[in-house]
Design an enzyme around this catalytic site. Structure first.
Site, mmCIF file in Angstrom:
data_model
loop_
_atom_site.group_PDB
_atom_site.id
_atom_site.type_symbol
_atom_site.label_atom_id
_atom_site.label_comp_id
_atom_site.label_asym_id
_atom_site.label_seq_id
_atom_site.Cartn_x
_atom_site.Cartn_y
_atom_site.Cartn_z
ATOM 1 N N CYS A 218 79.083 -10.782 20.868
ATOM 2 C CA CYS A 218 80.103 -9.918 20.272
ATOM 3 C C CYS A 218 81.376 -10.730 20.055
ATOM 4 O O CYS A 218 81.590 -11.768 20.671
ATOM 5 C CB CYS A 218 80.336 -8.666 21.110
ATOM 6 S SG CYS A 218 80.571 -8.976 22.859
ATOM 7 N N TYR B 143 85.590 -11.719 19.153
ATOM 8 C CA TYR B 143 86.880 -11.674 19.838
ATOM 9 C C TYR B 143 87.732 -10.467 19.423
ATOM 10 O O TYR B 143 88.431 -9.866 20.228
ATOM 11 C CB TYR B 143 87.700 -12.927 19.485
ATOM 12 C CG TYR B 143 87.258 -14.192 20.187
ATOM 13 C CD1 TYR B 143 87.061 -14.204 21.557
ATOM 14 C CD2 TYR B 143 87.090 -15.376 19.483
ATOM 15 C CE1 TYR B 143 86.687 -15.370 22.201
ATOM 16 C CE2 TYR B 143 86.718 -16.542 20.117
ATOM 17 C CZ TYR B 143 86.513 -16.537 21.476
ATOM 18 O OH TYR B 143 86.154 -17.683 22.121
ATOM 19 N N SER C 70 79.292 -11.802 25.620
ATOM 20 C CA SER C 70 80.669 -11.827 25.105
ATOM 21 C C SER C 70 80.979 -13.184 24.484
ATOM 22 O O SER C 70 80.389 -14.194 24.860
ATOM 23 C CB SER C 70 81.662 -11.589 26.242
ATOM 24 O OG SER C 70 81.787 -12.757 27.032
ATOM 25 N N ASP C 71 81.917 -13.206 23.550
ATOM 26 C CA ASP C 71 82.487 -14.484 23.128
ATOM 27 C C ASP C 71 83.388 -14.992 24.265
ATOM 28 O O ASP C 71 83.605 -14.308 25.262
ATOM 29 C CB ASP C 71 83.233 -14.359 21.800
ATOM 30 C CG ASP C 71 83.316 -15.703 21.078
ATOM 31 O OD1 ASP C 71 83.147 -16.746 21.745
ATOM 32 O OD2 ASP C 71 83.556 -15.731 19.849
ATOM 33 N N TRP C 72 83.911 -16.185 24.107
ATOM 34 C CA TRP C 72 84.330 -16.987 25.266
ATOM 35 C C TRP C 72 85.728 -16.764 25.862
ATOM 36 O O TRP C 72 85.966 -17.056 27.022
ATOM 37 C CB TRP C 72 84.137 -18.463 24.901
ATOM 38 C CG TRP C 72 82.903 -19.080 25.479
ATOM 39 C CD1 TRP C 72 82.894 -20.148 26.338
ATOM 40 C CD2 TRP C 72 81.537 -18.703 25.316
ATOM 41 N NE1 TRP C 72 81.598 -20.432 26.695
ATOM 42 C CE2 TRP C 72 80.748 -19.570 26.084
ATOM 43 C CE3 TRP C 72 80.883 -17.693 24.608
ATOM 44 C CZ2 TRP C 72 79.365 -19.487 26.164
ATOM 45 C CZ3 TRP C 72 79.503 -17.597 24.671
ATOM 46 C CH2 TRP C 72 78.767 -18.485 25.448
#
Ligand code: BGC
Length: 751
Positions: free
Chosen positions: A234, A236, A267-269
């Site tokens: 997903c 940001y 999740s993105d980072w």
């Protein structure tokens, strides 16, 4: 027996089986088999083990066995769960800070893959990357970006697949299946509406339901239903007010419940999650990069990282704010991905064999098929088009600019890779003051010299190289040569949008460029007998000098074999066949969003369905080069278009494709549909295409199927797809404009 009763019986059987080996379950469906094994394993786990499963450990003390990728989740040996190492793999393995010693080949940027319009190449692209990942011990590849080019200045356009949702979705499903064939988890990202980098952590993409479904989710829907990825990352940004990774509507209602997605959402980072309970209950399954709850040092890209799926999640489970069933589902989905991809039964180990020769041959093939010939005119007073160049006859060539003596360019950020053997081009201003938190502002150049490749194919010519910093000297050298080949470059990167669609100059990219490329090209073209411009950019380019040059080749970021591919096309060893996957506008004022707001976090998709070519068609704006456009060294004709309604509500078409020129080539027959006027749709949409290789003078009848779903519209009252009744028009063309045949409208029933 009904399917549910079979499933119930199987679940009972599974529950009774203590050691669930892959072959001990009498189930035909691989998804069911993986699901049952996953759920059975979850039942054996402690709370601590479950928590460990749902967040990364790349930061902090648990990061013992990580292999240098962007993410790592330790395994649980007592349950036979392997470590999971993940790494960015848009076009090659990118340890970000790590140059691998192994001979890993970087393929062309995926915008170039999109320009091939070739699903089987995309499958092989995913497969070859899957092989590289497995050989290096990585069980998950983080490639697979398909955000649409709503904003061509998006710095990540090079990592995506252009502006059409069907083209992007089909290529992504093929790529996903290719990676799965190597038993590696394949990612599709960034879900959803991460269509620009400016303010990417805080911007809110505001979009209406119909536009969301028909454009920005459609690529994901196709990729999920047809490609069955084992990981969705997903984004940001926020979508209609909720962070994409905390967005129940996107994750649970649409992706999991409506599309039937069974694997995990990751999740993105950086700061993609800020609320444990909201994210978990919205359906997020795995948090990356993870670590201790509050990780402060060293900072990641300048950010203090917090983990929300570690002790905070444990507390939320204990207090009942997140149900245990949800945690079991999160873990179950991670295990499903491990089982379904084959990682669980056969985990990758570092030290596997790398097929360097095969990878290089493939990188060359993709590069050659990805480069779009945009212009090929005859110089004034001459009858023959400038390209292909005659290597045997040319006496002198001036090669100018773009570091073409040593390297080809690649985009930056996670879609990049670290050049083996170091960067052959120095960053001009490494100390440039950048806002905190930004990734490197220095371009990655890959050692592959277009100049050398040109030399090999023009053995009798005197070849000079001028670096472009002195436009007058370059123009003089060009005037003295039979032909001038000017390289125009623009570095684009994750974490920043490109300031404009023009080729960069020292003021727009002080770190990588110290001269004005538009001025250089104009100066050269004014003096040269013939000028060919080769572009290394990741997105559309404006070309104020277009009328004064004879040839333009869009080479994108062509990967490690790019230099040879450029030369092969310039000298006619390869006949170009690629087609633009996004519109090139004449000027930025023609874009739906003329400027990218620097501080306003509300990104309102006011143009609604009029994105990409749909915008230029509806507004009757002439683009510089339309979506789907690309020339060949031969010519083609499309004729005899025939249509008939197909079973299932779609349409079957046949068209005659003829090669009317004197050499073999490949044409891409593109089918565009105009829906009944009452549907209120943009003038046309791409609904099918086929690549047709033909020898000189050859013809063939090509059949194409347009399924009913490609003709559907999102009904906002019923919240579902519906194919409207009425008169449909179909065109077969070699671009979204021009060169087509319009058949009589076909009246179809609603579905
Ligand atoms: C990017 C992702 C990438 C991740 C890991 C993020 O900043 O948005 O696409 O996979 O970093 O490197």
């Amino acid at each position: 027996m009904k399917a549910t009763r079979i499933l119930a019986a199987v679940i009972a059987l599974a529950a009774a089986t203590s050691a669930l080996g892959a072959s001990s379950l009498p189930i035909v469906d691989e998804d069911q088999r993986a699901d049952i094994r996953a759920r059975a394993l979850v039942a054996k786990m402690t709370l601590e083990e479950k928590i460990q499963m749902v967040h990364g450990a790349i930061l902090g003390p648990l990061n013992k066995n990580a292999l240098g990728g962007g993410g790592y989740i330790p395994g649980i040996p007592r349950l036979g769960i392997p470590d999971q190492n993940m790494i960015d793999s848009a076009s090659g393995l990118n340890g970000m800070f790590k140059a691998f010693k192994e001979p890993l080949t970087l393929f062309p940027a995926t915008i170039g893959l999109a320009a091939t319009w070739d699903e089987s190449l995309s499958y092989d692209f995913g497969k070859r990357l899957g092989k590289q990942l497995r050989a290096m011990g990585f069980s998950e590849g983080l490639g697979g970006g398909l955000n649409l080019a709503r904003e061509p200045r998006n710095g990540r356009t090079f990592e995506y697949l252009g502006e059409d949702p069907v083209l992007a979705g089909k290529l992504t499903s093929a790529r996903t299946q290719g990676t799965h064939s190597e038993h590696v988890i394949a990612t599709v990202k960034h879900y959803a509406l991460n269509n620009q980098e400016t303010l990417r952590y805080t911007s809110n993409s505001v979009v209406d339901e119909r536009t969301l479904r028909e454009l920005y989710l459609l690529g994901f829907e196709i990729a999920v239903k047809e490609g069955k990825p084992t990981n969705i990352m997903c984004a940001y940004n926020l979508v209609n007010g909720d962070k994409a990774c905390e967005n129940k509507m996107l994750i649970t209602d649409i992706l999991k419940n409506e599309w039937g997605y069974k694997a995990k959402v990751q999740s993105d980072w950086i700061m993609a999650v800020t609320d444990t309970v909201k994210a978990a209950n919205a359906g997020l399954d795995e948090e990356e990069p993870g670590g201790p709850d509050d990780y402060q040092s060293p900072k990641l890209f300048g950010f203090e990282m917090r983990s929300y799926f570690n002790q905070k999640l444990k507390a939320a489970i204990e207090s009942g704010k997140v149900p245990m069933a949800r945690l079991d589902d999160m873990v179950g989905r991670r295990l499903f991905a491990l089982y379904r991809s084959g990682v669980m039964d056969n985990p990758p180990q570092p030290g596997g064999a790398i097929d360097e020769a095969g990878d290089r041959a493939f990188a060359l093939k993709v590069a050659e098929q990805s480069m779009v010939l945009l212009k090929n005119a005859a110089p004034t007073g001459e009858g023959e088009s400038v390209l292909p160049l005659n290597g045997g006859k040319l006496r002198s060539i001036a090669v100018i600019g773009g570091h073409a003596d040593v390297a080809t360019l690649f985009g930056g950020g996670s879609g990049s890779a670290v050049p083996r053997g170091g960067n052959p081009v120095k960053c001009l201003n490494p100390a440039a003051k950048l806002p905190p938190g930004l990734m490197s502002a220095c371009a990655a150049w890959f050692r592959a010299s277009p100049l050398e490749a040109i030399r090999t194919l023009a053995p009798n010519a005197t070849i000079s190289y001028l670096d472009g910093t002195d436009a007058v000297a370059a123009a003089e050298a060009a005037a003295a040569a039979d032909v001038a080949i000017v390289f125009g470059v623009r570095w684009e990167s994750e974490d920043r949008d490109t300031p404009s669609l023009a080729l960069a100059d020292a003021s727009t990219d002080a770190t990588n460029l110290d001269y004005d490329q538009n001025r250089l090209i104009a100066a050269v073209a004014a003096k040269a007998r013939k000028t060919v411009v080769v572009l290394e950019t990741g997105s559309a380019v404006t070309m104020p000098w277009l009328d004064s040059v004879q040839g333009v080749l869009q080479a994108w970021y062509p990967g490690e074999l790019g230099a040879q591919a450029i030369a092969n096309i310039l000298f006619g060893q390869t006949n170009p066949s690629a087609k633009l996957p996004l519109t090139f506008p004449k000027r930025e004022a023609d874009l739906p969003q003329p400027v990218i707001a620097k501080t306003d976090t509300q990104v309102v998709y006011e143009e609604k369905l009029l994105m990409g070519y749909r915008w230029y068609d509806a507004k009757k704006i002439e683009p510089l080069f339309p979506f789907g456009y690309g020339l060949s060294y031969t010519t083609f004709r499309l004729s005899e278009l025939k249509l008939r309604p197909a079973r299932g509500g779609g349409v079957s078409l046949s068209v005659k494709v003829s090669n009317t020129g004197r050499r073999a080539g490949i044409e891409t027959a593109q089918v565009y549909a105009s829906l009944p006027a009452a549907a209120g749709e943009p003038p046309q949409r791409l609904v099918a295409w086929k690549k047709v290789p033909l020898g000189a003078g050859e013809s063939t009848i090509v059949r194409l199927e347009v399924p009913a779903e490609r003709l559907a519209v999102w009904n906002v009252d019923k919240h579902r797809w519906q194919m409207p009744a009425g008169a449909y028009r179909f065109r077969v063309a070699n671009s979204s404009r021009g060169g087509s045949e319009v058949a009589a409208p076909l009246v179809l029933r609603s579905r």
